[in-house]
Design an enzyme around this catalytic site. Structure first.
Site, short mmCIF file in Angstrom:
data_model
loop_
_atom_site.label_atom_id
_atom_site.label_comp_id
_atom_site.label_asym_id
_atom_site.label_seq_id
_atom_site.Cartn_x
_atom_site.Cartn_y
_atom_site.Cartn_z
N GLY A 10 1.01 -1.25 0.14
CA GLY A 10 -0.08 0.15 -0.10
C GLY A 10 0.60 1.29 -0.04
O GLY A 10 2.15 1.10 0.01
N PHE A 11 0.08 2.29 0.00
CA PHE A 11 0.83 3.78 0.11
C PHE A 11 1.97 3.74 1.21
O PHE A 11 2.84 3.86 1.26
CB PHE A 11 -0.08 4.64 0.14
CG PHE A 11 0.29 6.14 0.29
CD1 PHE A 11 1.21 6.77 -0.52
CD2 PHE A 11 -0.20 6.92 1.25
CE1 PHE A 11 1.86 8.03 0.16
CE2 PHE A 11 -0.01 8.31 1.48
CZ PHE A 11 1.05 8.80 0.85
N ASP A 31 0.25 -8.77 1.87
CA ASP A 31 -0.63 -7.80 1.10
C ASP A 31 -1.71 -8.71 0.43
O ASP A 31 -1.09 -9.88 -0.21
CB ASP A 31 0.07 -6.56 0.35
CG ASP A 31 -0.91 -5.46 0.20
OD1 ASP A 31 -0.51 -4.44 0.76
OD2 ASP A 31 -1.99 -5.63 -0.24
N ALA A 114 -1.54 0.99 13.01
CA ALA A 114 -1.72 2.22 12.21
C ALA A 114 -3.32 2.64 12.39
O ALA A 114 -3.94 2.32 11.66
CB ALA A 114 -1.47 1.84 10.51
N TYR A 145 -14.61 2.12 8.62
CA TYR A 145 -13.29 2.39 8.70
C TYR A 145 -13.30 2.70 10.12
O TYR A 145 -12.34 2.27 11.03
CB TYR A 145 -12.89 3.32 8.06
CG TYR A 145 -11.45 3.80 8.07
CD1 TYR A 145 -10.48 2.75 7.56
CD2 TYR A 145 -10.97 5.15 8.31
CE1 TYR A 145 -8.94 3.16 7.26
CE2 TYR A 145 -9.70 5.31 8.36
CZ TYR A 145 -8.70 4.57 7.88
OH TYR A 145 -7.29 4.84 7.79
#
Ligand code: UDP
Length: 322
Positions: A10-11, A31, A114, A145
């Site tokens: 991911g980013f 991932d 995170a 989320y």
């Protein structure tokens, strides 16, 4: 250290994996490519200290050998992804966190989650200090989320208290930079792609809502400092430079030299009206503060988007940008 990074394609995960390798650590990346991309980690496959496993971390995790840290970064993170993948978003924050914690416990490793400024929801105070409990709509479109991350924090603290584990909870505020997907849907990539392609920049609402944008290298520096600290309580990481979304659109338009118009579209449901981190804890505990200015960070990001979008050959080529 031998470190597991979930969401490594991911980013943020890809920047983090690269940074840890540079610091001399071994990295195992995981991932499932729901929102991550192999392009973000292609260069890492040549490194002897990098291993990669394609896997969904909501399932039981088995990693042979020792582990010193488990960094749980897997999750969709753009509001359009919460709508597209509501259940995987809930599962990776809840079940994925539980599995990653269990693995860290078995290996006697440090666990890092995170987390996010979204735990503050649509905040009623500004800036947001770690002591603020937030204002979240649990059943709204962003709830999948926000609540998953709040659960993840609760589970992490329970493992810390009950199992005496070393944990790190970082609350990440809006971050941008290379490796964001071109069609990510968040404000920075949207405005950049629109400006570079000569399309109207779509500001949602009247653009008076604010965000505070942190360049990715600053964030990664803060994450590493937190990892090697002994702080088990939540720490905000972000850049306190707060601007309105209209100002952001105008800045990106100027920096790309674009002639695009700015147009207004309806504000999505539960879109936070303001967001700015109080970083006094990070400053004190980690001796950290962000160094990259918004203009410098945006210029670096525009260079990435220009190269990736192949707009260089098109007439809309930004004038001020090499
Ligand atoms: N936004 C916008 N135009 C876009 C995309 C986003 O005006 O094309 C707004 C969005 O409504 C929000 C802000 O930009 O107020 C930041 O949105 P983003 O999706 O980047 O992240 P968020 O902070 O909301 O999670």
């Amino acid at each position: 250290m031998r470190i597991l990074v979930t969401g490594a394609a991911g980013f943020l995960g890809s920047h983090l994996a690269r940074y840890l390798l540079k610091q001399g650590h071994s990295v195992i990346g995981i991932d499932n490519f729901i929102t991550g991309s192999i392009d973000n980690i292609q260069d890492l496959f040549r490194k002897k200290d990098f291993e990669f496993i394609k896997y969904d971390v909501t399932n039981h995790l088995h990693i042979p050998g020792k582990l010193d840290a488990v960094l749980h970064f897997a999750s969709p993170a753009s509001p359009i992804d919460y709508l597209k993948f509501p259940i995987p978003t809930l599962k990776v924050g809840a079940l994925g966190t539980h599995k990653a914690l269990g693995l860290a416990k078995a290996k006697k490793a440090i666990f890092m989650i995170a987390s996010t400024s979204e735990v503050y929801g649509d905040p009623l105070i500004n800036p947001q200090h770690e002591s603020y409990w937030g204002n979240v709509n649990p059943i709204g479109p962003r709830g999948v989320y926000d609540e998953a991350k709040r659960y993840a924090e609760a589970m992490t603290m329970a493992y810390h208290r009950y199992h005496k584990m070393q944990v790190r909870i970082l609350r990440i505020f809006n971050t941008y930079g290379p490796n964001m997907r071109l069609k990510d849907g968040r404000a920075v990539p949207n405005f950049m792609m629109q400006a570079l392609n000569g399309k109207p920049l779509t500001v949602y609402g009247d653009g008076a809502q604010t965000r505070s944008l942190c360049y990715v290298s600053d964030l990664i520096d803060g994450i590493y400092r937190l990892l090697v600290s002994r702080e088990n309580n939540p720490v905000n990481l972000g850049n306190p430079h707060e601007i309105s979304l209209l100002e952001l659109a105008e800045t990106i338009k100027r920096l790309t030299g674009s002639k695009s118009k700015i147009i207004f579209k309806p504000l999505p449901q539960d879109d936070p009206k303001m967001r700015r981190p109080d970083i006094s804890r990070a400053k004190k505990l980690l001796k950290w503060h962000p160094k990259v200015s918004l203009e410098d960070g945006l210029k670096k990001t525009i260079a990435y988007f220009t190269a990736r979008a192949g707009t260089a050959a098109k007439p809309a080529r930004p004038k001020k940008f090499k």
